[in-house]
Enzyme design. Structure first.
Site, PDB file in Angstrom:
ATOM      1  N   GLU A  23      58.363  41.186  30.220  1.00  0.00           N
ATOM      2  CA  GLU A  23      59.357  42.240  30.064  1.00  0.00           C
ATOM      3  C   GLU A  23      60.530  41.971  31.013  1.00  0.00           C
ATOM      4  O   GLU A  23      60.324  41.606  32.168  1.00  0.00           O
ATOM      5  CB  GLU A  23      58.747  43.610  30.378  1.00  0.00           C
ATOM      6  CG  GLU A  23      57.603  44.017  29.459  1.00  0.00           C
ATOM      7  CD  GLU A  23      57.057  45.390  29.831  1.00  0.00           C
ATOM      8  OE1 GLU A  23      57.438  46.374  29.189  1.00  0.00           O
ATOM      9  OE2 GLU A  23      56.252  45.450  30.769  1.00  0.00           O
ATOM     10  N   LEU A  70      58.430  60.134  25.924  1.00  0.00           N
ATOM     11  CA  LEU A  70      57.823  59.496  24.760  1.00  0.00           C
ATOM     12  C   LEU A  70      58.176  60.249  23.479  1.00  0.00           C
ATOM     13  O   LEU A  70      58.501  59.644  22.453  1.00  0.00           O
ATOM     14  CB  LEU A  70      56.305  59.418  24.920  1.00  0.00           C
ATOM     15  CG  LEU A  70      55.533  58.816  23.754  1.00  0.00           C
ATOM     16  CD1 LEU A  70      55.962  57.375  23.495  1.00  0.00           C
ATOM     17  CD2 LEU A  70      54.033  58.880  24.005  1.00  0.00           C
ATOM     18  N   GLY A 110      58.823  65.533  26.827  1.00  0.00           N
ATOM     19  CA  GLY A 110      58.798  64.296  27.603  1.00  0.00           C
ATOM     20  C   GLY A 110      59.553  63.152  26.963  1.00  0.00           C
ATOM     21  O   GLY A 110      60.079  63.230  25.851  1.00  0.00           O
ATOM     22  N   ASP A 149      48.106  48.840  33.075  1.00  0.00           N
ATOM     23  CA  ASP A 149      49.106  49.328  32.125  1.00  0.00           C
ATOM     24  C   ASP A 149      49.233  48.436  30.901  1.00  0.00           C
ATOM     25  O   ASP A 149      49.430  48.930  29.786  1.00  0.00           O
ATOM     26  CB  ASP A 149      50.455  49.437  32.834  1.00  0.00           C
ATOM     27  CG  ASP A 149      51.534  50.046  31.957  1.00  0.00           C
ATOM     28  OD1 ASP A 149      51.223  50.977  31.183  1.00  0.00           O
ATOM     29  OD2 ASP A 149      52.691  49.597  32.040  1.00  0.00           O
ATOM     30  N   HIS A 173      46.864  46.633  26.158  1.00  0.00           N
ATOM     31  CA  HIS A 173      47.569  45.913  25.094  1.00  0.00           C
ATOM     32  C   HIS A 173      47.010  44.503  24.843  1.00  0.00           C
ATOM     33  O   HIS A 173      46.568  44.182  23.749  1.00  0.00           O
ATOM     34  CB  HIS A 173      49.055  45.796  25.428  1.00  0.00           C
ATOM     35  CG  HIS A 173      49.784  47.089  25.456  1.00  0.00           C
ATOM     36  ND1 HIS A 173      49.569  48.100  24.548  1.00  0.00           N
ATOM     37  CD2 HIS A 173      50.751  47.550  26.279  1.00  0.00           C
ATOM     38  CE1 HIS A 173      50.373  49.120  24.807  1.00  0.00           C
ATOM     39  NE2 HIS A 173      51.088  48.812  25.859  1.00  0.00           N
TER      40      HIS A 173
END
Length: 484
Positions: free
Chosen positions: A226, A28, A26, A245, A250
């Site tokens: 972002e 990541l 993948g 997300d 985070h």
């Protein structure tokens, strides 16, 4: 601004390991995990003897040679140095591959056995689940059924559920095979050097800790804008959105480090206990104090529902009901396709009495005292304050003192977030990893918003989100290091 050089301390090197990467084919693994593991090897931070086994379902499985070729390409594209020299040769020789399906785990079992024999002795096993959340349960159950989980540790990627019931179910599944001391829920934000520096900044300096409270701080902002859009991840993003997300995973974690009480020691249990107390003190989110946005053009992205109500932007007010922070609002903001990419915490201090300074002397829109912690690698800390501008009149002007990691230290060998956290997992240090009760509490306080979300508001790509965010933060103003 410079700092005294730190004395060199030998880094802890983990025990011998067999590391298994689920999802090794993948994105990541390609962008972060394989380049990060190679950098750890170059830095001498992998064990003296180790093997890395890639794994994926049989329909996308690779041969050993194909996996080594893919790792070479990943390091060439995303690594800090190219795949060359003796370091690369040794790393490449450590790589192998074993397909894994719940109904046919034998190729993986054989690959792990071969890797263990190549290492020799009794190496530890570390499993990294870089797979979609829907695959967590089947992988964990397979590890338990085959005996591979015995004595092993597991790294679990976000998201940790999508609401309280799903988080509880996920934790129950993992706990049926692994006890909490062997579970590492990873958030790469928390592996940044600058997160550790929050602890040093607060607790090692008598200048700041006495004023790090409601008596001196008017509000706190945590900004993670972002510039990128969803980058072809419509299938993932449509079912997740920015709140799940980014905020739960985070920004709430950053809030925990900023707001925690002093731990009794910089060790896993005291640190996680204090962060958990912050989460327990969070008031349930009020949907009326949340702005959800969606950038213009999002519904035209391939795979996005033309009537989608998924948010690509969230700004919200969070309140803590404890002695240190009662009455101090925390404003959190994150989104896609915004004006700039940043990772910033801003602590705004209460204004002193300024009656002695005429209004004309203060300047229109002048910000008073702020401490700005920039989490961009390698990071910086800025203190903003007011000074007298040169000249015969008493006129105030903004000034700034800045500490920059890049200017003060040689950061060439610093570890990126994933590298630091994979190393910590091999060492068994859970300090920077999320605990099950903590993540369940965050979903609990999020329930009112998830059950009654306000409608999304449009915003222009390249802007800072919907205009209504200014009403959310009033009478304060949003702040970034170089913008009002």
């Amino acid at each position: 601004m410079t700092s005294r050089p730190r004395p060199e301390h030998p880094s802890a090197v983990p025990d011998d390991h067999v590391i298994v990467l689920f999802g090794a084919t993948g994105d990541l693994a390609r962008r972060k995990l394989l380049p990060g593991l190679f950098h750890l090897a170059q830095a001498g931070l992998l064990p003296a003897r180790y093997r890395i086994v890639g794994s994926a379902p049989a329909q996308v499985a690779l041969s050993g040679d194909e996996f080594r070729k893919r790792a070479r390409e990943a390091v060439a594209e995303f690594g800090r140095s190219g795949p060359q020299g003796r370091a690369w040769q040794e790393f490449e020789e450590s790589l192998s591959f074993g397909a894994a399906d719940p109904e046919d785990p034998e190729p993986l079992l054989e690959a792990v056995r071969d890797a263990g024999q190549a290492v020799g002795g009794s190496p530890r096993r570390l499993f990294h689940l870089a797979v979609p959340p829907k695959a967590f349960a089947s992988v964990v159950e397979m590890l338990g059924a085959t005996g591979l989980a015995e004595g092993a540790r597991i790294i679990v990627e976000k998201p940790f559920g999508t609401d309280l019931p799903s988080a509880q179910a996920l934790n129950a599944t993992i706990h049926s095979v692994f006890d909490e001391s062997r579970i590492f829920r990873i958030d790469h934000f928390l592996g940044k050097e600058s997160v550790d520096n929050v602890l040093a900044l607060r607790f090692a300096n008598g200048l700041l800790e006495p004023v790090w409270n409601r008596d001196h701080i008017s509000h706190v902002q945590i900004d993670v804008p972002e510039k990128i859009g969803i980058e072809g991840r419509a299938q993932f993003f449509e079912g997740t959105g920015t709140f799940r997300d980014m905020i739960v995973t985070h920004l709430f974690q950053l809030l925990g480090f900023v707001a925690m009480e002093p731990p009794t020691a910089l060790a896993a249990k005291p640190l996680r206990d204090e962060k958990e107390k912050v989460f327990q003190s969070m008031r349930p989110l009020n949907p009326a104090q949340v702005v959800r946005g969606q950038y213009a053009g999002y519904r035209d992205e391939p795979g996005v529902d033309p009537r989608s109500d998924t948010e690509t932007f969230v700004a919200l007010r969070v309140e803590l009901d404890n002695w240190r922070w009662a009455g101090v609002p925390f404003y959190l903001r994150s989104g896609k396709s915004l004006g700039e990419a940043r990772h910033v915490v801003t602590l705004a201090f209460r204004e002193p009495a300024l009656r002695m300074f005429p209004l004309a002397a203060r300047g229109h829109g002048t910000r008073s005292n702020e401490l700005v912690i920039d989490f961009d690698d390698p990071g910086r800390i800025a203190a903003r304050f007011l000074v007298k501008a040169p000249g015969p009149a008493m006129r105030l002007s903004e000034a700034e003192m800045v500490f920059s990691y890049a200017e003060s230290f040689n950061t060439r060998h610093a570890l990126e977030g994933y590298e630091r956290l994979i190393l910590d997992a091999m060492l068994g240090d859970q300090s920077l990893f999320t605990r099950s009760d903590g993540i369940e509490r965050l979903w609990e306080v999020s329930a009112p918003l998830l059950q009654n979300p306000p409608p999304v508001e449009p915003y222009a790509p390249g802007s800072w989100g919907p205009q209504s965010i200014n009403r959310l933060i009033a009478p304060h103003h949003w702040s970034l290091p170089d913008r009002r």
